[in-house]
Each structure stands twice: as structure tokens, then as C-alpha cells.
Design a protein around this motif. Sequence first.
Motif, short mmCIF file in Angstrom:
data_model
loop_
_atom_site.label_atom_id
_atom_site.label_comp_id
_atom_site.label_asym_id
_atom_site.label_seq_id
_atom_site.Cartn_x
_atom_site.Cartn_y
_atom_site.Cartn_z
N LEU A 87 0.86 -1.17 0.17
CA LEU A 87 -0.02 -0.01 0.02
C LEU A 87 0.79 1.42 -0.06
N GLY A 88 1.99 1.49 0.52
CA GLY A 88 2.44 2.75 1.04
C GLY A 88 3.38 3.33 0.18
N ARG A 89 3.52 4.57 0.27
CA ARG A 89 4.55 5.24 -0.65
C ARG A 89 5.90 4.99 0.20
N GLU A 90 5.57 5.15 1.68
CA GLU A 90 6.86 5.10 2.42
C GLU A 90 6.41 4.10 3.46
N VAL A 91 7.45 3.41 4.02
CA VAL A 91 7.16 2.32 5.12
C VAL A 91 8.01 2.74 6.37
N VAL A 92 7.49 2.86 7.48
CA VAL A 92 8.45 3.27 8.70
C VAL A 92 8.34 2.00 9.62
N LEU A 93 9.47 1.67 10.06
CA LEU A 93 9.54 0.64 10.90
C LEU A 93 9.86 1.21 12.30
N LEU A 94 8.84 0.64 13.41
CA LEU A 94 9.19 1.16 14.81
C LEU A 94 9.81 0.31 15.56
N SER A 95 10.53 0.37 16.62
CA SER A 95 10.97 -0.65 17.50
C SER A 95 9.87 -0.67 18.54
N SER A 96 10.25 -1.49 19.53
CA SER A 96 9.37 -1.88 20.58
C SER A 96 10.08 -1.44 21.98
N ARG A 97 9.14 -0.98 22.76
CA ARG A 97 9.41 -0.63 24.19
C ARG A 97 10.83 -0.03 24.50
N PRO A 98 10.95 1.23 24.31
CA PRO A 98 9.88 2.22 23.58
C PRO A 98 9.86 2.15 21.98
N GLY A 99 8.70 2.55 21.65
CA GLY A 99 8.73 2.90 20.15
C GLY A 99 9.77 3.93 19.75
N ARG A 100 10.68 3.69 18.70
CA ARG A 100 11.17 4.71 18.10
C ARG A 100 11.35 4.32 16.61
N VAL A 101 11.85 5.26 15.76
CA VAL A 101 11.94 4.88 14.42
C VAL A 101 13.23 4.05 14.15
N ALA A 102 12.98 2.97 13.63
CA ALA A 102 14.25 2.02 13.57
C ALA A 102 14.49 2.02 11.99
N GLY A 103 13.71 2.48 11.06
CA GLY A 103 14.09 2.29 9.96
C GLY A 103 12.89 3.05 8.92
N ARG A 104 13.33 3.25 7.81
CA ARG A 104 12.51 3.98 6.90
C ARG A 104 12.73 3.49 5.22
N TRP A 105 11.86 3.29 4.47
CA TRP A 105 12.08 2.72 3.24
C TRP A 105 10.96 3.38 2.43
N SER A 106 11.40 3.98 1.12
CA SER A 106 10.09 4.31 -0.01
C SER A 106 10.36 3.30 -0.72
N VAL A 107 8.90 3.06 -1.32
CA VAL A 107 8.56 2.08 -1.80
C VAL A 107 8.52 2.67 -3.51
N PRO A 108 9.58 2.51 -4.29
CA PRO A 108 9.63 2.84 -5.70
C PRO A 108 8.69 2.06 -6.58
N VAL A 109 7.85 1.33 -6.08
CA VAL A 109 7.18 0.60 -7.14
C VAL A 109 5.80 1.31 -7.40
N PRO A 110 5.57 1.55 -8.42
CA PRO A 110 4.09 2.26 -8.92
C PRO A 110 2.86 1.72 -8.80
N GLN A 111 1.92 2.33 -8.36
CA GLN A 111 0.62 1.80 -8.13
C GLN A 111 -0.06 1.74 -9.56
N PRO A 112 -0.88 0.84 -9.99
CA PRO A 112 -1.27 -0.38 -9.17
C PRO A 112 -0.37 -1.43 -8.74
#
Lengths: 275, 288
Positions: free
Chosen positions: A221-246
Motif C-alpha cells: 500500500l505505502g509510498r513510504e514504510v516506517v519501522l518502529l522498534s518496541s518498548r519504547p517505540g522509536r523509528v528504527a528504519g524508513r523505506w520508500s517504495v519505488p513500485v508504482p501503483q497499481p
Amino acid sequence: MSIPSRTAPAAVAAGAAPRAAPAAPPHAVRLERLSKDYAPPGATAAPVLEQIDLTVPPGGFTCVIGASGCGKSTLLHLIAGLTEPSGGTVEVAGGHAALMFQEAALFPWLSAGRNVELALRLRGLRGRTERRAEAERLLALVRLDGAHGRPVHELSGGMRQRVALARALAQQSSVLLMDEPFAALDAITRDVLHEELVRLWQQTGCAVVFVTHNVREAVRLGREVVLLSSRPGRVAGRWSVPVPQPRRIEDAEVACLAAEITDHLREEISRHGRA
Amino acid sequence: MAAPDTGLVEAGLDALESRPRPGRGRPARLRDRLLPPLLGLALVLAVWQLVWAAGVEPDWVLPGPAEVAQSLVHAAGQGEVWPSVGQSVLRGVLGFAVSVGVGTVLGLLVGRLRPLRLAVGPVLAGLQNLPSVAWVPPAVMFFGVTPAALYSVVLLGAIPSIALGLVSGLDQVPPLFLLVGRNLGARRLASVRHVLLPAALAGYVAGLKQGWAFAWRSLMAAEIIAVSPALGAGLGRLLKQAQDTGDMRLAFCAIGLILVVGIVVNLLVFAPLERRVLRARGLAAPGR
């Protein structure tokens, strides 16, 4: 740490130059050093979210993934203003974001169409006939023509989520927050709803923040994907998704990126096993 | 193979997975609803008739159904029955209406204000357990044998049930609904009106139903104990009169009438109300 605040860029602009058309904000959602803990005043507790920086552009589509305890739902509640941050700032274009849950959470005492009409009414749309017509239009938008009078309990899970989507669209927010909205649906229905969501996102131009624990869904679905770590939640990674929709969830590029992100997610989770 | 259009797949899923409306004829429903209770009534009458015919007890202790019916016709002819029924029903309805007003406000306050709930909740629960007959002596001492005494007993009997029904209805409102309401923009009063009250309605209606039962019971107890010519007719008084004159037939008549009023009110008011509320929420089986 900055003082917790919620500001609406549009409202601020209107305040500076009264009644002037507000300039399009450069972002739909902007979180800066956002932190949240549930400590009672005066006490301290482990934070649920820590120092989150996240910007979603207007018309963006950001998927947030993470394991249990990463504070995904808390993040959405903060953006929606249902809970106050412990630190950092939340900015939402227009000052309001519509929120969808895993359960459709439609009111069972109202028909499908009346649920949508209630959202219109609370938005301030006057006139019964106007509300009715607008509800019909929104239901048609999610391909539920003629479902206006149907009781909610007669509808399938997928149909309920589409009514919930119509209700969210009725709020006319420029930001749509979705909290694992398709997690409880079967694979085929989920697949169809992915297509519908992407279609409506492109059609309405609203920005979407989509929380899920399903990495493939996020990449689908996403144009960008953000990965959160657990306890505490922090941004642990970001990816942009280069694949066009559909796109399709079976696409090789989707699967490939999903595999990469899953590796990171597994790494995040296993840190808790070692500790 | 060309993949079918999304809309078509979706329409197929919708058709396969949603529950169709149950379509049943009205006559069948009416018959299903009326027949079992009528059969039950016939069974009770048959057993009564058999026991009476077996002559277990003399007639003046256990009259037969026919004798009781005769007595009812006789009493009605003397103009004793209908004023009694009318007066009692009027008192019951009036007392219940006031109880609904007071109980609703009380229930809302206790349900939503935590300090009040801690203070008043246990008292309400205790009051519900207290047989309302217990209020008759103090009510008579306080008000004398007056309508005020009767009404105070009715109110004390019905209000706790109504208030507690609403409280339990409010407790069962899913927190998710309140969140959704807030996200949709429902503030205080709008939230109460559009989310809280409709969500609590099922519990509230159950409380109303029980409240009526308690109101009617309390009234009968009060009418039997507090008898005075000044109070006028009443079903409880009719029953007391039967006891005083040793008229077992009249006693059975009065009990029958008290039962009938309770059943009729339930069938005409509360059963349809409850059915409507539950069905609108998908909580009742289609046949009910």
C-alpha cells in the motif's frame, strides 16, 4: 524537551492573516520529537513512544509497522488528538484527522447510511436531505450503492469496513489514520479492499497513515514504510517504495522489499529475546 | 485468463458474505407467538380443574375455575371490579412515570460521576434487595393512610431498578464507541445524545421493565396493607376485602386480575420495546 502542543498550520495561518485563504501546508502530518508515556502527573514511567520524527506530505501514504508494544495505536491516537503527548509536537493539516479502527466500530443502532449521516451531522452539515444525499454519494464511492438502509449487523466484515471508510471520508479531513483496518478480514476481502483503498486515496488526495503488523500489506500500500522498534517505540528504519501503483501483493518487487523489511523487524524483535 | 474487475469481485463477496434479511410471513409469526402461551394457560386451567374435580379440598378453600369466573362476573356486575382495576392501574402508571423521571436522572449521575457512584451505588443495590413491603409501615406512619403513602412505596420500589438498569447499560458501552464519537467530533452533550444514550439503551429498557414489575408489586403490597375508605378502590384492597369476608373466589379473582394487568402491560409495552431495541442492534433472533 519542548512544551507539548498541538497546532494546526491552517488555523495558525488564518490567525495571522484573517480570512485569507490558508496556503497549502507543506505537510499533512508532522511529528517532532514526539514522546508519550502513561505516567500519572509527578511520577515517571517507561515511555511508549520516544523521540518520533515523522513527516507525511500532503497526499502521502505512510505505512507504520512494528511488533507488539511499539505504540502503533498510541501514535495514531496522538495524531488524532485523542490523547495528549508527553513531549514534542503534533501538527495536522486542517487540525483534524479521521481515524479508522480494526473493528469497523459502526454504531449498531444506526443503519449503514445513518452511521455516515451522523458523521456528516457532527461535522456540521445542516439539512436532512443534504446529509442523506451526501451519505448516498459516499456509500456509492465505496461501492455500497443501495446499502443506506441496511442494518449494520447484516453486513459482512468487508462491507462494514467500507461503511467505516465512507464514514471517515465524511469527516472531510485531509488526513486519514487507519489502525490495522483489514487485520480481521480474510485474504480475498483484504486484497479487494487494498485495491479500493488505493483507488480512494488517489481519488480524494488525502494523506494516509496506515498502521499494520503485516509487512507485505505495508509494502503493497505505502509510498513510504516506517519501522518502529518496541518498548519504547522509536523509528528504527524508513523505506520508500519505488513500485508504482497499481501494485499487487504478489508482485516480485513488493515481496522483495517486504523480505528486506521483515529481516529488520525480526532483528528488532530478537533484541528483546536477548535482553 | 483476464482478471475480473475489482467491483465485480467485491459485489460477489458482498452477496456471498452478508446475511440476507429473514423473510417470514406475519401470520406465521403471530401464530408462533400466540399459540404457546395460550397452550400454557390451557394447561394450567386443566390441572386446576382436575385438582378441583378430585375434591382434594372443599370448595371454599379451593374453588374451581368456573366458580372463580362466575364470581368475577358477579363482582363485575356489582361494580366492584372495574374501578379497582382502573384505580390501581392509574396509580401504577403514575408512580412508574415519576420513577422513570427520577430513576433516569439518578442513573445518569451515578453512572457518570465516580464519587457519586462510590457513595450511592451500594445504597441503590441494597435498596433493590429490600422488599418494598418493608416501606409500607414507615410510609403509613409518615403520611398516614393517604395516596402519598402508596406512591412513596411505589417510588422506593421502582427507582433503584430503573437507575441501576441505566447504570449497567452505561457500563456496557464499549469504550471504542466513545473514541469513535470523539473522533467524529461529538463533544459533551452531543456525545451523550448520539453515542452514550443509544449505546446504553438495551440496559436501560431492561431496567424499565424491571422497574415496572417492582412498581406494580410495591403498589399491591401497599394497597393490601394500607386500607382506608379515603383511598378508594384498588386491586389490593379487593384482595384484602376477600380475606376479611373469607371469600376465596374473590381472592382468586383479584390475584387473576393483578396477574393479567402485569402480563398485559408487559406484552403491550415492554416486550415490543425490548424487541425493537434488541432487533435494531442485531441482538435478537429473527423469530423473537
